[in-house]
Scaffold this motif. Sequence first.
Motif, PDB file in Angstrom:
ATOM      1  N   TYR A  22       0.854  -1.168  -0.049  1.00  0.00           N
ATOM      2  CA  TYR A  22       0.004   0.193   0.147  1.00  0.00           C
ATOM      3  C   TYR A  22       0.927   1.226  -0.055  1.00  0.00           C
ATOM      4  O   TYR A  22       1.953   1.291   0.209  1.00  0.00           O
ATOM      5  N   GLY A  23       0.298   2.630  -0.332  1.00  0.00           N
ATOM      6  CA  GLY A  23       1.114   3.645  -0.441  1.00  0.00           C
ATOM      7  C   GLY A  23       0.672   4.520  -1.350  1.00  0.00           C
ATOM      8  O   GLY A  23      -0.314   4.284  -2.039  1.00  0.00           O
ATOM      9  N   PRO A  24       1.195   5.756  -1.417  1.00  0.00           N
ATOM     10  CA  PRO A  24       0.539   6.949  -2.264  1.00  0.00           C
ATOM     11  C   PRO A  24       0.676   6.227  -3.813  1.00  0.00           C
ATOM     12  O   PRO A  24       1.602   5.502  -4.102  1.00  0.00           O
ATOM     13  N   GLY A  25      -0.187   6.966  -4.654  1.00  0.00           N
ATOM     14  CA  GLY A  25      -0.119   6.618  -6.162  1.00  0.00           C
ATOM     15  C   GLY A  25      -0.877   5.237  -6.477  1.00  0.00           C
ATOM     16  O   GLY A  25      -0.884   4.868  -7.372  1.00  0.00           O
ATOM     17  N   MET A  26      -1.537   4.739  -5.253  1.00  0.00           N
ATOM     18  CA  MET A  26      -2.163   3.406  -5.663  1.00  0.00           C
ATOM     19  C   MET A  26      -3.469   3.920  -6.592  1.00  0.00           C
ATOM     20  O   MET A  26      -4.028   5.041  -6.499  1.00  0.00           O
ATOM     21  N   PRO A  27      -3.821   3.066  -7.346  1.00  0.00           N
ATOM     22  CA  PRO A  27      -4.950   3.206  -8.165  1.00  0.00           C
ATOM     23  C   PRO A  27      -6.222   3.328  -7.535  1.00  0.00           C
ATOM     24  O   PRO A  27      -6.298   2.542  -6.456  1.00  0.00           O
ATOM     25  N   GLN A  28      -7.053   3.891  -7.866  1.00  0.00           N
ATOM     26  CA  GLN A  28      -8.601   4.125  -7.121  1.00  0.00           C
ATOM     27  C   GLN A  28      -9.353   3.015  -7.349  1.00  0.00           C
ATOM     28  O   GLN A  28      -9.469   2.423  -8.814  1.00  0.00           O
ATOM     29  N   ASN A  29     -10.256   2.514  -6.577  1.00  0.00           N
ATOM     30  CA  ASN A  29     -11.435   1.641  -6.820  1.00  0.00           C
ATOM     31  C   ASN A  29     -11.258   0.683  -7.627  1.00  0.00           C
ATOM     32  O   ASN A  29     -11.840   0.366  -8.699  1.00  0.00           O
ATOM     33  N   THR A  30     -10.110  -0.158  -7.435  1.00  0.00           N
ATOM     34  CA  THR A  30      -9.784  -1.570  -8.119  1.00  0.00           C
ATOM     35  C   THR A  30      -9.377  -2.463  -7.164  1.00  0.00           C
ATOM     36  O   THR A  30      -8.727  -2.329  -6.232  1.00  0.00           O
ATOM     37  N   PRO A  31     -10.091  -3.643  -7.429  1.00  0.00           N
ATOM     38  CA  PRO A  31      -9.854  -4.617  -6.320  1.00  0.00           C
ATOM     39  C   PRO A  31      -8.352  -5.329  -6.723  1.00  0.00           C
ATOM     40  O   PRO A  31      -7.913  -6.024  -5.884  1.00  0.00           O
ATOM     41  N   TYR A  32      -7.922  -5.000  -7.675  1.00  0.00           N
ATOM     42  CA  TYR A  32      -6.573  -5.478  -8.364  1.00  0.00           C
ATOM     43  C   TYR A  32      -5.466  -4.915  -7.526  1.00  0.00           C
ATOM     44  O   TYR A  32      -4.401  -5.669  -7.408  1.00  0.00           O
ATOM     45  N   ALA A  33      -5.579  -3.844  -6.865  1.00  0.00           N
ATOM     46  CA  ALA A  33      -4.596  -3.360  -6.042  1.00  0.00           C
ATOM     47  C   ALA A  33      -4.749  -3.611  -4.678  1.00  0.00           C
ATOM     48  O   ALA A  33      -4.078  -3.313  -3.739  1.00  0.00           O
ATOM     49  N   GLY A  34      -5.564  -4.506  -4.153  1.00  0.00           N
ATOM     50  CA  GLY A  34      -5.839  -4.900  -2.913  1.00  0.00           C
ATOM     51  C   GLY A  34      -7.153  -4.073  -1.976  1.00  0.00           C
ATOM     52  O   GLY A  34      -7.329  -3.002  -2.476  1.00  0.00           O
ATOM     53  N   VAL A  35      -7.170  -4.381  -0.974  1.00  0.00           N
ATOM     54  CA  VAL A  35      -8.039  -3.782  -0.043  1.00  0.00           C
ATOM     55  C   VAL A  35      -7.902  -2.516   0.196  1.00  0.00           C
ATOM     56  O   VAL A  35      -8.666  -1.521   0.525  1.00  0.00           O
ATOM     57  N   ALA A  36      -6.527  -2.315   0.256  1.00  0.00           N
ATOM     58  CA  ALA A  36      -6.072  -0.698   0.691  1.00  0.00           C
ATOM     59  C   ALA A  36      -6.498   0.259  -0.193  1.00  0.00           C
ATOM     60  O   ALA A  36      -7.247   1.077   0.123  1.00  0.00           O
ATOM     61  N   SER A  37      -6.542  -0.028  -1.510  1.00  0.00           N
ATOM     62  CA  SER A  37      -6.977   0.881  -2.317  1.00  0.00           C
ATOM     63  C   SER A  37      -8.673   0.932  -2.348  1.00  0.00           C
ATOM     64  O   SER A  37      -9.094   2.018  -2.621  1.00  0.00           O
ATOM     65  N   LEU A  38      -9.456  -0.091  -2.176  1.00  0.00           N
ATOM     66  CA  LEU A  38     -10.592   0.005  -2.077  1.00  0.00           C
ATOM     67  C   LEU A  38     -10.971   0.736  -0.823  1.00  0.00           C
ATOM     68  O   LEU A  38     -12.050   1.580  -0.756  1.00  0.00           O
ATOM     69  N   PHE A  39     -10.642   0.547   0.528  1.00  0.00           N
ATOM     70  CA  PHE A  39     -10.925   1.346   1.681  1.00  0.00           C
ATOM     71  C   PHE A  39     -10.441   2.713   1.538  1.00  0.00           C
ATOM     72  O   PHE A  39     -11.245   3.739   1.947  1.00  0.00           O
TER      73      PHE A  39
END
Length: 166
Positions: A22-39
Amino acid sequence: LASSWARSTGGRALALRYHNVYGPGMPQNTPYAGVASLFRSALERGEAPRVFEDGRQRRDFVHVADVASANLAALEHTADAPAALFRAFNVGSGVVHSIGDMAGALSRAADGPDPVTTGEYRLGDVRHITASSERLRTELGWMPAVTFADGMRAFATAPLRAAVRR
């Protein structure tokens, strides 16, 4: 494949298995980036993070800055490594937290709504995913630098990027 290549050519290859990054620059609203992105995306919309199952699923969350330093450690290691080397390493913080821990920490840090535990689940999701990064620490001298608390505080308001549409 990398192991076969290293053995047949005398090359050197290290495989890094990243845990929940996880961290800055993660893509928004995608389950492929993991739960951190979704939350994080939910909080940015002013919505409560939706936690599946009971929220007690265990993960090893690792900050992207620590992943970058692990990559550098691996690259530096290959310069002096013996020929025909192949070695695999887990990259994680070494500290296990639950999905609910992450949702709560992000909500508090973003001054957002409390997470909602839904009881829902996704077919194929694994209940607990943790692994030891001890080999990376002992053989390459790598140590994570970003604590869960500090990482969550920073990530709660870090910029996200738009997910790529295909």
